[in-house]
Design an enzyme around this catalytic site. Sequence first.
Site, PDB file in Angstrom:
ATOM      1  N   GLY A 150       0.803  -1.214   0.000  1.00 42.70           N
ATOM      2  CA  GLY A 150       0.000   0.000   0.000  1.00 42.70           C
ATOM      3  C   GLY A 150       0.836   1.264   0.000  1.00 42.70           C
ATOM      4  O   GLY A 150       0.301   2.363  -0.088  1.00 42.70           O
ATOM      5  N   CYS A 151       2.143   1.107   0.110  1.00 45.45           N
ATOM      6  CA  CYS A 151       3.039   2.257   0.067  1.00 45.45           C
ATOM      7  C   CYS A 151       3.655   2.351  -1.320  1.00 45.45           C
ATOM      8  O   CYS A 151       4.081   1.346  -1.885  1.00 45.45           O
ATOM      9  CB  CYS A 151       4.160   2.113   1.098  1.00 45.45           C
ATOM     10  SG  CYS A 151       3.601   2.173   2.800  1.00 45.45           S
ATOM     11  N   GLN A 152       3.693   3.554  -1.852  1.00 42.42           N
ATOM     12  CA  GLN A 152       4.332   3.767  -3.147  1.00 42.42           C
ATOM     13  C   GLN A 152       5.830   3.523  -3.031  1.00 42.42           C
ATOM     14  O   GLN A 152       6.446   2.921  -3.897  1.00 42.42           O
ATOM     15  CB  GLN A 152       4.060   5.184  -3.634  1.00 42.42           C
ATOM     16  CG  GLN A 152       4.650   5.482  -4.994  1.00 42.42           C
ATOM     17  CD  GLN A 152       4.361   6.914  -5.435  1.00 42.42           C
ATOM     18  OE1 GLN A 152       3.924   7.748  -4.646  1.00 42.42           O
ATOM     19  NE2 GLN A 152       4.604   7.194  -6.685  1.00 42.42           N
TER      20      GLN A 152
END
Length: 146
Positions: A50-52
Site C-alpha cells: 500500500g506504500c508507493q
Amino acid sequence: MNINDIQDQIIEEFNVFSDWLDRYDYLIQIGSELKEIDPEFKTDEYLINGCQSKVWLVADYKDGIMKYSAESDAIIVKGIVALLVRVLSGQRAADIKDADLYFIDRIGLKENLSPTRSNGLLAMVKKMKLYALAYHVKMEQGNNQE
C-alpha cells in the site's frame, strides 16, 4: 512516556514551524536519524503493501511491550515511519491497538501529503496496529490457557 505524551511532544516540535517546507525539512531530518534495519529484514515479508515507496517494518514483542523498527527508501516516508516508530515502539500492545494517533492531523501531515503518501501512511499505521492486535490476542490466549 505514554502514546499521548509522545504525540503531544511531536505536536510541540512541529508547532515551531509555521511553513510546511520547514516541516518537511524537519521530517527529513527525523528520518535521517532513524536507525537502519538489518539487511536480513529488507525482504518482501517485511514490506508494507500500500506504500508507493518501499517501507520495511519489523515488529517484536516481549513482556507485553511492542518494539518496532522500520526503514524506507524515500526520505519523507522515512521521516513519517520514524515518527510512527517513535510514538508506538516501547508501548503496550493493548494501548497501540486502541490508540488514536491524533498527532497526524494536528501537525498537518495528512493534509500536506500527496494522496499516494497518505495511503502509505494509513498502510503503515494499519500494519503497526495489526501487529499489536495479533500479539495482544496471542498473549490473551496464552493467559487463558494457564
